[in-house]
Design an enzyme around this catalytic site. Structure first.
Site: not given
Ligand code: GLN
Ligand code: ZN
Length: 759
Positions: A611, A17, A490, A521, A700
């Site tokens: 990461e 939401e 893609e 996101r 971005h």
């Protein structure tokens, strides 16, 4: 009585939401009232869900990011973001613009980077030697008010001063720690304000404690918590994402009212620390143990946990608090709606809501005896026994293939210089070749089509036709722009990891297992539950179709093994390394199939390589060794004249540049534009041997970079790297952007390339 609490709850909502409310607000379709009402509703629902715990977190919710919220609380938004309504400043800091800003008002968004070793991205606080702080507690006080009205027992959550500075960046090269004396008075004021609301407990997140801390950072912890000692409600200092290790004594001696540690990331060390703290902490302090893994989706093995906890519970009584290891932000909401997950697999899993149920089961077993929850314990034990012995998990032929991996498998036939020569002859690219990172805008139409296909409303043939049309469109646009190396766009991929997981054996998929990546996101990490194999080719058809439409080289587009691993929920019953090698062998087969089908350039994205790096320096080399080897196994089986690209984004690479070089990709494209080409500093000391494309367009942000800006960035790059080894490309895939801005930006990029080639 063990006390139960939670460090944070996923905020995006059971049906995302928050995402939809944010996006419609940003697009000007709804007003701020709608957005704020949705947010309040989510908080209310989430507190209700946590009402079985003794304390509910308040302040863990965020409209975009908890670090950005902390920056607001501390009066530290960048000046360029300020103006108009508070919400405008907030979103301008997050995204470069507020809904009402006209095009010319765009500011560059704050830099974004990974939150410790997770796949969550926070907005990096900007500081300089002149930074001033001022308290803006409205958000937190407002949410505490809401929680009280709703009958919650609130425990406020903030990010502590040391971690705040630790994760900040100074724009002028000054030392962030010099700002501590200026920052602490604002924390003092905040704590005083919270105390005035009769709040009993304040959770102060200091995950920096799970990192290697130099002496001055250790001292910052001591100074901070001494300064804050007499202020505020009772303080629960929280460390997570790893054991304390050499920060043990530091943490144990800080003058706070309770300490939370992570007992699951490295269970042996974590448990040892818990036992030691149970004795070492002064008798008035509470010890909170993170015993339910907040980073994975597996059920906790409850009986052994209880065996371990019972004596601690005896020893500590109500000084023992129990919680998930970290905020549940990093796991999906609930299994409840997952009607399509295979029943057996589902019985092995726990998402956020189920993890809280596990926590309550543990609490009940400790406080009222195991017999009070015997049914829950028994079904837990049975499910985990089935998982241990399942032949869907353990496949001897896959294990044999991994055991057969040998040194030579990851080596290219010739050194880079020889390969580059052969590739030059074959590909005939101009200087400063232009390309993109893979995805083109994923329009509502594309998403709709994929969805209808998935629901069975479209035939295979209709779907294929549509995708081919999209590919054709995308290629026509790229040719019109004059790009040199093309991509198919893609359109068929919902997500760069899920797409591959779906085609590999050993993976399962949730329907609603969304996890926030940044802002609105979300990603839906696939669940790697068993030994991995590739039944058939995954991308060859699309790439070959795309290549058939153009004379320009078409880049085959794959996700690398390390990224698939790092963006999946992975097994907790074997080392990550073993899962990664299994993935590497599967991707290697795909690479070889693409090559055999005539694809000359293959990009293998390793966006997430950085990461996976362990937080502690001592553990990094081992990770890098198997991660790099996995990439090499996947990529390097090709002929000399097949050009391998890789792509990485979002984080600092400077400290692992030598490992990146060891991957030996012919070309690497890399995210740099948000950190203003800071990455290139790495090349002052390290002579990166292969081709490189520093991202010149920050995807971005909706802003369109001018060709002058791109030329100037590239000239800077050319001061550090030989111009003949530079590529020009955006800093990441374009799937979240709209066509209009993408075409404008790429136009400028191509025109920048022309200017550079001209001199
Ligand atoms: N090829 C992917 C894309 O363009 C890469 C995305 C990423 O690095 N995160 O979407
Ligand atoms: Zn990227």
């Amino acid at each position: 009585m063990a006390i139960l609490h939670n460090l944070g709850f996923p905020r995006i909502g059971a049906s995302r939401e928050l995402k939809f409310a944010l996006e419609s607000y940003w697009q000007g379709q709804t007003g701020s009232d709608d957005l704020l009402a949705t947010a309040a509703k989510l908080r209310e629902r989430h507190w209700q869900l946590q009402s079985g715990l003794d304390w509910q977190p308040v302040g863990d919710f965020s409209l975009y990011d908890q670090m950005l919220d902390m920056s607001v609380t501390l009066g530290n938004l960048p000046a360029r973001a300020l103006g108009g309504k508070d919400l405008d400043s907030y979103f301008r800091a997050a995204r470069g613009r507020a809904p009402d800003d006209s095009d010319c008002q765009c500011k560059h968004a704050a830099e974004m980077t990974k939150w410790f070793d997770t796949n969550y991205h926070y907005l990096v606080p900007e500081l300089d030697a002149n930074s001033q702080f001022a308290l803006y507690p409205a958000r937190l006080l407002g949410e505490l008010g809401e929680a009280k009205v709703q009958g919650a027992r609130p425990k406020a959550v903030i990010i502590g001063p040391v971690t705040y500075l630790y994760l900040s960046k100074t724009k002028d090269g000054s030392d962030a720690l010099d700002l501590l004396p200026r920052l602490l008075p604002v924390y003092q004021q905040l704590l005083d304000r919270l105390a005035a609301t009769s709040l009993e407990w304040l959770q102060i997140d200091e995950p920096a404690l799970a990192c290697d801390l130099d002496e001055d950072w250790q001292q910052a912890f001591i100074d901070s918590y001494r300064t804050l000692e007499k202020h505020g409600p009772k303080k629960l200092l929280c460390s997570y994402f790893g054991p304390l290790l050499e920060n043990f004594t530091l943490a144990a001696e800080l003058p706070v009212d309770g300490l939370h540690i992570d007992c699951v990331s490295q269970p042996e060390e974590g448990r040892r620390e818990a036992v030691a703290l149970a004795t070492a902490l002064p008798p008035e302090r509470i010890l909170s143990l993170g015993v339910i893994n907040g980073r994975n989706i597996w059920k906790t093995d409850l009986l052994p946990l209880l065996d371990w906890l019972e004596p601690l519970s005896q020893q500590l009584g109500d000084r023992l608090w129990l919680a998930p290891s970290c905020s549940l932000l990093h796991v999906p909401y609930s299994l409840e709606e997952e009607t399509q997950l295979d029943g057996e697999l589902k019985s092995w899993l726990a998402f956020a809501v189920e993890k809280l149920t596990e926590l309550q089961t543990v609490g009940a077993a400790l406080n009222r005896g195991r017999s009070s929850v015997s049914h829950a314990l028994q079904s837990n034990t049975e499910a985990l026994a089935r998982r241990r012995h399942s032949n869907r998990v353990h496949k001897p032929e896959v294990q044999a293939a991994v055991n057969g991996i040998h040194r030579g498998l990851g080596n290219r036939q010739s050194p880079f210089a020889d390969r580059a020569e052969q590739q030059r002859r074959l590909l005939q690219l101009p200087r400063f070749p232009t390309t993109t990172i893979g995805s083109f805008p994923q329009t509502a139409d594309i998403r709709q089509f994929r969805l209808r296909y998935k629901r069975g409303e479209l035939s295979e043939q209709q779907y294929r036709q549509y995708m081919q049309q999209e590919i054709a469109y995308c290629i026509a646009e790229q040719e019109a722009l004059g790009l040199d190396v093309l991509v198919h766009g893609e359109a068929e991929r919902n997500d760069m990891v899920e797409y591959f997981g779906q085609q590999l054996d050993g993976y399962a998929f949730s329907q609603y297992g969304w996890v926030q990546s940044y802002g609105s996101r979300c990603v839906k990490p696939p669940i790697l539950f068993g030994d991995i194999s590739r039944p058939s080719a995954m991308t060859v058809e699309w790439s070959c179709f795309a290549q058939s439409l153009t004379d320009k080289p078409m880049k085959g587009m794959l996700t690398g093994p390390v990224t698939i691993l790092n963006w999946s929920f992975v097994r907790d019953d074997q080392p990550r390394r073993d899962s990664c090698y299994q993935l590497a062998l599967a991707i290697r087969q795909e690479v070889l199939d693409l090559e055999a089908a005539g694809i000359r350039i293959i990009q293998i994205d390793e966006a997430a390589l950085r990461e996976g790096l362990p937080l502690r320096r001592a553990q990094r080399q081992e990770y890098l060794d198997w991660a790099v080897e996995s990439f090499r196994i996947a990529a390097n089986g090709v002929r000399d004249d097949t050009q391998i690209h890789t792509h990485m984004c979002y984080s600092e690479f400077n400290d692992i540049i030598d490992s990146i070089a060891r991957m030996d990709a012919d070309v690497i494209t890399i995210e740099t534009s948000r950190s203003e080409l800071e990455l290139l500093d790495a090349f002052d000391d390290f002579n990166y041997p292969n081709d490189i494309g520093p991202g010149v367009y920050d995807i971005h942000s909706p802003n369109v970079p001018s060709s002058e800006a791109i030329v100037s960035l590239m000239r800077k790059a050319a001061e550090k790297l030989p111009a003949e080894r530079l590529w020009i490309n955006p800093d990441c895939g374009l799937k979240t952007r709209g066509w209009k801005e993408v075409l404008a930006a790429l136009q400028n990029m191509v025109s920048a390339a022309h200017q550079l080639r001209a001199g």
